[in-house]
Design a protein around this motif. Structure first.
Motif, PDB file in Angstrom:
ATOM      1  N   GLN A 194      -6.646  -3.858   9.575  1.00 35.03           N
ATOM      2  CA  GLN A 194      -7.937  -4.070   8.929  1.00 35.03           C
ATOM      3  C   GLN A 194      -7.826  -4.214   7.410  1.00 35.03           C
ATOM      4  O   GLN A 194      -8.694  -4.800   6.785  1.00 35.03           O
ATOM      5  N   CYS A 195      -6.790  -3.678   6.824  1.00 35.59           N
ATOM      6  CA  CYS A 195      -6.680  -3.606   5.361  1.00 35.59           C
ATOM      7  C   CYS A 195      -5.417  -4.303   4.885  1.00 35.59           C
ATOM      8  O   CYS A 195      -4.394  -3.681   4.644  1.00 35.59           O
ATOM      9  N   LYS A 196      -5.521  -5.607   4.736  1.00 32.53           N
ATOM     10  CA  LYS A 196      -4.353  -6.393   4.347  1.00 32.53           C
ATOM     11  C   LYS A 196      -4.264  -6.651   2.842  1.00 32.53           C
ATOM     12  O   LYS A 196      -3.250  -7.133   2.362  1.00 32.53           O
ATOM     13  N   THR A 197      -5.322  -6.325   2.101  1.00 27.82           N
ATOM     14  CA  THR A 197      -5.301  -6.510   0.646  1.00 27.82           C
ATOM     15  C   THR A 197      -5.680  -5.191  -0.030  1.00 27.82           C
ATOM     16  O   THR A 197      -6.221  -4.280   0.614  1.00 27.82           O
ATOM     17  N   GLU A 198      -5.411  -5.118  -1.330  1.00 27.71           N
ATOM     18  CA  GLU A 198      -5.773  -3.911  -2.072  1.00 27.71           C
ATOM     19  C   GLU A 198      -7.266  -3.645  -1.977  1.00 27.71           C
ATOM     20  O   GLU A 198      -7.702  -2.518  -1.760  1.00 27.71           O
ATOM     21  N   ARG A 199      -8.078  -4.695  -2.119  1.00 28.79           N
ATOM     22  CA  ARG A 199      -9.531  -4.513  -2.098  1.00 28.79           C
ATOM     23  C   ARG A 199     -10.021  -4.019  -0.736  1.00 28.79           C
ATOM     24  O   ARG A 199     -10.919  -3.183  -0.664  1.00 28.79           O
ATOM     25  N   GLU A 200      -9.445  -4.523   0.342  1.00 30.91           N
ATOM     26  CA  GLU A 200      -9.822  -4.045   1.676  1.00 30.91           C
ATOM     27  C   GLU A 200      -9.414  -2.582   1.851  1.00 30.91           C
ATOM     28  O   GLU A 200     -10.163  -1.796   2.444  1.00 30.91           O
ATOM     29  N   CYS A 201      -8.257  -2.218   1.319  1.00 28.40           N
ATOM     30  CA  CYS A 201      -7.809  -0.823   1.404  1.00 28.40           C
ATOM     31  C   CYS A 201      -8.751   0.098   0.635  1.00 28.40           C
ATOM     32  O   CYS A 201      -9.148   1.151   1.139  1.00 28.40           O
TER      33      CYS A 201
ATOM     34  N   SER B 114     -11.895  -0.396  -0.183  1.00 26.13           N
ATOM     35  CA  SER B 114     -13.184  -0.315   0.512  1.00 26.13           C
ATOM     36  C   SER B 114     -13.101   0.662   1.686  1.00 26.13           C
ATOM     37  O   SER B 114     -14.002   1.485   1.895  1.00 26.13           O
ATOM     38  N   ARG B 115     -12.036   0.576   2.451  1.00 20.81           N
ATOM     39  CA  ARG B 115     -11.861   1.460   3.602  1.00 20.81           C
ATOM     40  C   ARG B 115     -11.683   2.910   3.165  1.00 20.81           C
ATOM     41  O   ARG B 115     -12.258   3.828   3.768  1.00 20.81           O
TER      42      ARG B 115
ATOM     43  N   LYS C  24      -9.406  -2.353  -6.833  1.00 22.75           N
ATOM     44  CA  LYS C  24      -8.000  -2.552  -6.473  1.00 22.75           C
ATOM     45  C   LYS C  24      -7.186  -1.264  -6.486  1.00 22.75           C
ATOM     46  O   LYS C  24      -6.040  -1.264  -6.044  1.00 22.75           O
TER      47      LYS C  24
END
Length: 103
Positions: free
Chosen positions: A31-38, A40-41, A77
């Motif tokens: 689910q978290c492939k980028t810094e921003r997705e990480c 957010s999660r 980030k």
């Protein structure tokens, strides 16, 4: 020198626990492939665990006290989470760090 298989130290319950942890980690990575997705999660998980945005605490002019949990995200980030302890900062602190770009 022959090494013992690490799996031999786990009983059935221990192996189940390891596989459950790994499955949750696999889902996180999917689910978290980028810094921003990480970030957010992590914010979602932190809020669910009782953490508050440090900017909101500052905007409300609230003083932090022992036991408070806050987080601060920087440009979506990077993120830092803080859980305030009981003793004064002068007596030390515990720090755990991780890289989002290589979880």
């Amino acid at each position: 020198m022959e090494r013992k298989n690490a799996w031999l130290k786990y009983d059935e319950e221990g192996r189940t626990s390891v596989f459950e942890f790994c499955e949750k980690y696999r889902q996180f990575l999917s689910q978290c492939k980028t810094e921003r997705e990480c970030v957010s999660r992590v914010i979602e998980d932190a809020k669910a665990a009782g953490y508050e945005d440090l900017r909101e605490v500052i905007a409300q002019d609230r003083k932090l006290k022992s036991g408070d949990k806050v987080y601060s995200a920087i440009m979506g980030k990077s993120i830092a989470l803080f859980h305030l302890g009981e003793r004064p900062l002068e007596e030390g602190m515990n720090i755990v760090g991780a890289h989002i770009d290589s979880p």
